[in-house]
Design an enzyme around this catalytic site. Structure first.
Site, mmCIF file in Angstrom:
data_model
loop_
_atom_site.group_PDB
_atom_site.id
_atom_site.type_symbol
_atom_site.label_atom_id
_atom_site.label_comp_id
_atom_site.label_asym_id
_atom_site.label_seq_id
_atom_site.Cartn_x
_atom_site.Cartn_y
_atom_site.Cartn_z
ATOM 1 N N HIS A 97 0.859 -1.200 0.000
ATOM 2 C CA HIS A 97 0.000 0.000 0.000
ATOM 3 C C HIS A 97 0.892 1.245 0.000
ATOM 4 O O HIS A 97 1.932 1.280 0.659
ATOM 5 C CB HIS A 97 -0.922 -0.002 1.225
ATOM 6 C CG HIS A 97 -1.967 1.058 1.146
ATOM 7 N ND1 HIS A 97 -1.687 2.383 1.417
ATOM 8 C CD2 HIS A 97 -3.264 1.009 0.763
ATOM 9 C CE1 HIS A 97 -2.799 3.094 1.214
ATOM 10 N NE2 HIS A 97 -3.756 2.279 0.824
ATOM 11 N N GLU A 167 -3.861 2.018 -7.278
ATOM 12 C CA GLU A 167 -4.277 3.167 -6.464
ATOM 13 C C GLU A 167 -3.356 4.346 -6.734
ATOM 14 O O GLU A 167 -2.264 4.429 -6.150
ATOM 15 C CB GLU A 167 -4.194 2.831 -4.977
ATOM 16 C CG GLU A 167 -5.089 1.693 -4.553
ATOM 17 C CD GLU A 167 -5.388 1.777 -3.063
ATOM 18 O OE1 GLU A 167 -6.564 1.939 -2.728
ATOM 19 O OE2 GLU A 167 -4.461 1.714 -2.247
HETATM 20 P P1 PGA Z 1 -9.518 6.207 0.205
HETATM 21 O O1 PGA Z 1 -8.324 5.168 0.410
HETATM 22 O O2 PGA Z 1 -10.718 5.426 -0.288
HETATM 23 O O3 PGA Z 1 -9.742 6.814 1.544
HETATM 24 O O4 PGA Z 1 -9.049 7.203 -0.817
HETATM 25 C C1 PGA Z 1 -8.085 4.133 -0.478
HETATM 26 C C2 PGA Z 1 -6.869 3.345 -0.050
HETATM 27 O O5 PGA Z 1 -5.873 3.968 0.348
HETATM 28 O O6 PGA Z 1 -6.860 2.108 -0.076
#
Ligand code: PGA
Length: 253
Positions: A97, A167
């Site tokens: 992540h 992401e």
């Molecule tokens: P968010 O986070 O939906 O708060 O933007 C997503 C993530 O970091 O997995």
């Protein structure tokens, strides 16, 4: 490509009281019962994994961890190994992540974490994403490097279990208007799919679910999936509330 959609909730460090985590899990268990066409996973904080996985044992919701030690065992103060996570009831692990990468997890560490996860029989959810967008398409290079480092010559067993979550860091933790637009996402989904096909066995690569994460709410959830070409969503902030998370699940099923 996987047909069933997947919505993963990453509770991050949003829920500090054990009883709040338990009531969120219980509400999800009730509301998800009988839903078809969508799989739901949640990743509570590490200390809450045992209680939440026990609560959700008889439900289809899978419980996982937000990170893992790159080591198997030994003198690693504060580390939590794959075997420990498995013993605590985790079924999957979020690996790489961006918030962990920002705290020092390099591409090499992420690969070790991926291997440890699969060796322990857990499902790895590999996160990739660029920090910013330049005009020259550098973001594709970042993705290529992250995927290559994590997956080059990886075992067949890993490929079978692998889930990838794209992401873009610039879209995480913002408002829904700041999330990536579905058309922009589609271009990246195609690129990731091509990269997977070149790094892994072609057939197997087609089956790897690709998720999108970054400011997902009920408002943009369905279009990100339909127009963005992804198989599901990784949700942060909105997954820490029953109503906001259930609305997203309802929107994509
Ligand atoms: P968010 O986070 O939906 O708060 O933007 C997503 C993530 O970091 O997995």
């Amino acid at each position: 490509m996987a047909k069933k959609r997947l919505v993963v909730g990453n509770w991050k460090m949003y829920i500090d009281k054990p009883e709040e985590a338990r009531s969120l899990a219980l509400a999800l268990r009730r509301k998800v019962r009988g839903l078809s066409g969508v799989d739901v996973y949640v990743a509570p904080s590490l200390t809450q994994v045992p209680a939440i996985s026990a609560l959700l044992e008889s439900s289809p919701i899978k419980v996982g961890a937000q990170t893992i030690s790159p080591y198997t065992a030994g003198a690693h103060t504060g580390g939590v190994s794959a075997a420990m996570l498995k013993g605590a009831g985790a079924q999957f692990v979020i690996v790489g992540h961006s918030e962990r990468r920002a705290e020092g997890d390099t591409n090499a560490v992420v690969r070790e974490q991926l291997i440890r996860t699969v060796d322990a029989g857990l499902v790895p959810l590999l996160c990739i994403g660029e920090e910013a967008r330049g005009v020259d398409g550098e973001h594709f290079e970042v993705i290529e490097e992250q995927l290559t480092s994590a997956l080059k010559n990886i075992s067949k067993n890993t490929v079978k279990k692998l889930i990838v979550a794209y992401e873009p860091v610039w879209a995480i933790g913002k408002r829904v208007e700041d999330a990536m637009k579905p058309a922009q996402l589609e271009e990246m989904t195609i690129f990731i799919r091509k990269m997977l096909a070149s790094l892994l066995d072609r057939e197997a690569a087609l089956k790897v679910p690709i998720l999108y994460g970054g400011s997902v709410e009920a408002q943009n959830a369905a279009s990100l999936i339909k127009e963005g070409g992804v198989n599901g969503l990784l949700v942060g902030r909105a997954s820490a509330g029953v109503d906001s998370f259930i609305e997203i699940i309802q929107a994509v099923k």
